[in-house]
Design a protein around this motif. Structure first.
Motif, short mmCIF file in Angstrom:
data_model
loop_
_atom_site.label_atom_id
_atom_site.label_comp_id
_atom_site.label_asym_id
_atom_site.label_seq_id
_atom_site.Cartn_x
_atom_site.Cartn_y
_atom_site.Cartn_z
N THR A 57 0.83 -1.21 0.00
CA THR A 57 0.00 0.00 0.00
C THR A 57 0.86 1.25 0.00
O THR A 57 0.56 2.23 -0.71
CB THR A 57 -0.94 0.01 1.23
N ALA A 58 1.94 1.22 0.79
CA ALA A 58 2.81 2.40 0.88
C ALA A 58 3.56 2.63 -0.42
O ALA A 58 3.83 3.78 -0.81
CB ALA A 58 3.79 2.22 2.03
N GLY A 59 3.95 1.54 -1.08
CA GLY A 59 4.76 1.68 -2.30
C GLY A 59 6.15 2.20 -2.03
O GLY A 59 6.79 2.77 -2.92
N ARG A 60 6.63 1.98 -0.81
CA ARG A 60 7.96 2.44 -0.41
C ARG A 60 8.42 1.60 0.76
O ARG A 60 7.61 0.93 1.41
CB ARG A 60 7.92 3.92 -0.01
N PRO A 61 9.72 1.62 1.06
CA PRO A 61 10.19 0.86 2.23
C PRO A 61 9.63 1.44 3.52
O PRO A 61 9.37 2.65 3.63
CB PRO A 61 11.72 1.02 2.17
N LEU A 62 9.43 0.57 4.49
CA LEU A 62 8.97 0.96 5.82
C LEU A 62 9.81 0.26 6.87
O LEU A 62 10.32 -0.85 6.64
CB LEU A 62 7.50 0.56 6.03
N LEU A 63 9.93 0.87 8.04
CA LEU A 63 10.51 0.20 9.19
C LEU A 63 9.35 -0.39 10.00
O LEU A 63 8.53 0.35 10.54
CB LEU A 63 11.32 1.17 10.06
N LEU A 64 9.29 -1.71 10.05
CA LEU A 64 8.22 -2.39 10.77
C LEU A 64 8.86 -3.22 11.87
O LEU A 64 9.67 -4.11 11.61
CB LEU A 64 7.42 -3.29 9.82
N GLY A 65 8.52 -2.90 13.11
CA GLY A 65 9.20 -3.52 14.24
C GLY A 65 8.26 -4.07 15.28
O GLY A 65 7.03 -3.92 15.22
N SER A 66 8.87 -4.73 16.28
CA SER A 66 8.09 -5.28 17.40
C SER A 66 9.02 -5.52 18.58
O SER A 66 10.24 -5.58 18.42
CB SER A 66 7.40 -6.58 16.98
N ASP A 67 8.41 -5.68 19.76
CA ASP A 67 9.15 -5.98 21.00
C ASP A 67 9.37 -7.48 21.09
O ASP A 67 8.43 -8.23 21.39
CB ASP A 67 8.34 -5.51 22.22
N PHE A 68 10.60 -7.92 20.87
CA PHE A 68 10.92 -9.35 20.91
C PHE A 68 12.01 -9.63 21.94
O PHE A 68 12.96 -10.36 21.67
CB PHE A 68 11.41 -9.82 19.53
N GLU A 69 11.89 -9.08 23.14
CA GLU A 69 12.93 -9.30 24.16
C GLU A 69 13.06 -10.77 24.51
O GLU A 69 14.15 -11.25 24.84
CB GLU A 69 12.60 -8.49 25.42
N ARG A 70 11.94 -11.51 24.47
CA ARG A 70 11.93 -12.95 24.78
C ARG A 70 11.62 -13.76 23.53
O ARG A 70 10.94 -14.78 23.57
CB ARG A 70 10.91 -13.23 25.89
N GLY A 71 12.15 -13.30 22.41
CA GLY A 71 11.95 -14.04 21.17
C GLY A 71 10.69 -13.63 20.44
O GLY A 71 9.81 -12.96 20.99
N PRO A 72 10.57 -14.02 19.17
CA PRO A 72 9.40 -13.62 18.36
C PRO A 72 8.07 -14.10 18.93
O PRO A 72 7.04 -13.45 18.74
CB PRO A 72 9.70 -14.28 17.01
N GLY A 73 8.07 -15.23 19.64
CA GLY A 73 6.84 -15.73 20.22
C GLY A 73 6.28 -14.85 21.33
O GLY A 73 5.14 -15.05 21.76
N GLN A 74 7.07 -13.90 21.80
CA GLN A 74 6.56 -12.95 22.81
C GLN A 74 5.37 -12.18 22.26
O GLN A 74 4.44 -11.85 23.00
CB GLN A 74 7.68 -11.99 23.22
N GLN A 75 5.40 -11.87 20.95
CA GLN A 75 4.32 -11.10 20.34
C GLN A 75 3.53 -11.88 19.31
O GLN A 75 2.32 -11.67 19.18
CB GLN A 75 4.92 -9.84 19.65
N VAL A 76 4.18 -12.76 18.57
CA VAL A 76 3.55 -13.40 17.40
C VAL A 76 3.30 -14.88 17.69
O VAL A 76 4.26 -15.65 17.85
CB VAL A 76 4.43 -13.24 16.15
N ARG A 77 2.04 -15.25 17.77
CA ARG A 77 1.69 -16.65 18.03
C ARG A 77 2.12 -17.52 16.85
O ARG A 77 1.87 -17.19 15.70
CB ARG A 77 0.20 -16.80 18.29
N GLY A 78 2.76 -18.63 17.17
CA GLY A 78 3.24 -19.52 16.14
C GLY A 78 4.72 -19.38 15.88
O GLY A 78 5.30 -20.19 15.14
N LEU A 79 5.35 -18.37 16.47
CA LEU A 79 6.81 -18.22 16.39
C LEU A 79 7.43 -18.65 17.72
O LEU A 79 6.73 -19.00 18.67
CB LEU A 79 7.19 -16.79 16.01
N THR A 80 8.73 -18.61 17.81
CA THR A 80 9.46 -19.22 18.93
C THR A 80 9.60 -18.28 20.11
O THR A 80 10.07 -17.15 19.97
CB THR A 80 10.87 -19.65 18.46
N GLU A 81 9.20 -18.76 21.29
CA GLU A 81 9.51 -18.09 22.54
C GLU A 81 10.93 -18.46 22.96
O GLU A 81 11.35 -19.60 22.77
CB GLU A 81 8.56 -18.52 23.65
#
Length: 472
Positions: A57-81
């Motif tokens: 939608t943006a048609g340009r690069p974006l910085l997309l981030g998240s808080d993963f202090e305890r691994g990606p599973g901290q925020q995203v279900r299905g990824l590794t804690e």
């Protein structure tokens, strides 16, 4: 579109099973020109779809981030804690910490995230600190710096920006910057010495640094938080020679707006040396107010943003992540958590196949959801352990204590309700499992054995259950 909008990074939250509630924000923020988003929650498939749609939608690069202090599973279900940093510091295995960074970077890229707000480089030196605790690798600046550097290298070698936080250190605070403006005393020389882990992070090539919404009057007599302090930020840029992106901590936090309204504070942050403004409450109002930023400072901040988001600077294609690799990551995490679980008091008890469990949950009562608390019992039940409704003479009683750093608590220790329950329950217990910082063992009455499992996340509940299973 306003060019200075690139310096603003609003939040997108998973609510009621989707990101649909954020549709209006996205439809307004992307044409306005924001530089990216911080993402909270979601499933693996949903986050991957969101990040792809945002970039299309943006048609340009974006910085997309998240808080993963305890691994990606901290925020995203299905990824590794992954275990909390304090557990990694306890193990003091730099190869393992490096691997945690690798897993985090690989899985973040696989769902289209290119920025991780970790590692925490604060020192765990104040027992009354309500918000750092197990989020830090430890109390020793050398150990913390070594683990932060290892984690950063592992993450960034897989094409994802790391972020050293919370410069120059949140470890000595006794109040939480989510709730107000903490003040840390000490001379400039003392505070600079404790900032050594951030120097190690910079030497490791960290792509971004997050200053703290904390005041250090011995360093900057104005009493400004580091976010707004030119002397403190200049030290990062000159003495440490940091040339990456300086991003604020979340502007929804009370420490960010303790001295001025949000939009005015945002201008002050950029004028002081910050390049990106994270999670404002009113992102559009902040964008409008950025017209008042000093032109030279705005140009410099935009240049730093441009360097960070440049597709040529980082491999921005989505990394592949198949189920076999994900399973390998999970096995690694399980092995690491098994190594981190340990007794902090007493001898290892002999337990039978019949157990009862009582939960003392110090994390209940705030505005945030808590992780499932039934993983421990389910893991044991799958191995043949019985949990009868009525105790029999051979039933052994376990107490599970959950006490994580949570911004609403305003304290680091167990609260009075939890303590009262422990006084009542401990006399009949064979083992207490502490899903918390090990120093809280001092609040467990009596001499019952205490097992430290660090955190209430599912990963550590399973590890504690496996430890117990060896004694039934």
């Amino acid at each position: 579109m306003m060019p200075r909008a690139r310096l603003v990074c609003p939040a997108l939250r998973w609510r009621r099973g989707s990101f649909k509630s954020e549709r209006t924000k996205i439809e307004q923020a992307l044409p306005a020109g924001v530089g990216g988003f911080i993402v909270f929650g979601g499933t693996r498939a949903a986050v991957a779809a969101l990040t792809s749609a945002l970039r299309d939608t943006a048609g340009r690069p974006l910085l997309l981030g998240s808080d993963f202090e305890r691994g990606p599973g901290q925020q995203v279900r299905g990824l590794t804690e992954l275990p909390p940093p304090a557990a990694l510091g306890y193990l003091n295995d730099l190869d393992a910490t490096y691997a945690c960074g690798q897993i985090t970077g690989t899985e973040a890229r696989a769902v289209g995230l290119t920025w991780v707000f970790a590692p925490v480089c604060d020192l765990d030196v104040e027992p009354r600190n309500p918000i750092v605790q197990t989020r830090a690798f430890g109390a020793d600046p050398s150990l913390v710096g070594s683990h932060a550097a290892a984690w950063i290298k592992g993450c960034q070698e897989h094409g994802v920006m790391a972020c050293a936080k919370h410069y120059p250190g949140h470890g000595r605070t006794t109040t939480d910057s989510h709730e107000g403006l903490p003040v840390v005393t000490g001379s400039a020389a003392e505070l600079q010495a404790e900032a050594a882990p951030f120097a190690a992070a910079v030497q490791a090539g960290v792509a971004s640094v997050m200053p703290a919404h904390v005041a250090y009057p011995g360093w900057d007599p104005s009493g400004s938080a580091a976010t707004f302090s030119k002397p403190i930020l200049d030290y990062l840029l000159t003495t440490f020679a940091f040339d990456g992106l300086v991003v604020t901590d979340a502007f929804i936090m009370a420490g960010a707006t303790a001295a001025a309204p949000e939009a005015v504070a945002a201008v002050a942050a950029v004028n002081a040396g910050c390049d990106m403004l994270l999670y404002p409450t009113d992102w559009a109002g902040v964008v409008r107010e950025l017209e008042h930023v000093d032109p030279d400072r705005a140009e410099h901040a935009l240049a730093r943003y441009g360097a960070a988001v440049d597709p040529g600077a980082w491999p921005r294609g989505r990394a592949t992540l198949d189920e076999a690799e994900l399973a390998e990551h999970q096995r690694f995490a399980d092995g690491l958590s098994d190594r981190a679980v340990h007794l902090v008091r007493g001898e290892r008890p002999q337990l039978g196949k019949t157990l009862s469990v009582t939960i003392v949950d110090d994390d209940v009562g705030g505005p945030y959801t808590i992780p499932p608390r039934d993983v421990f019992a389910k893991t044991l039940a799958a191995q043949g352990v019985r949990f009868p409704r009525n105790r029999t003479p051979d039933t052994r009683h376990l107490i599970l204590v959950y006490a994580e750093p949570r911004s609403w608590k305003g304290r680091a220790d167990l609260g009075p309700v939890s303590l009262a329950k422990l006084e009542r329950l401990v006399p009949g217990a064979s083992l207490v499992i502490l899903f918390a910082h090990p120093r809280l063992v001092s609040q467990i009455p009596g001499d019952v054995p205490v097992l430290c499992a660090w955190h209430g996340q599912s990963l550590m509940q399973r590890a504690a259950a496996r430890w117990v299973a060896t004694r039934v």
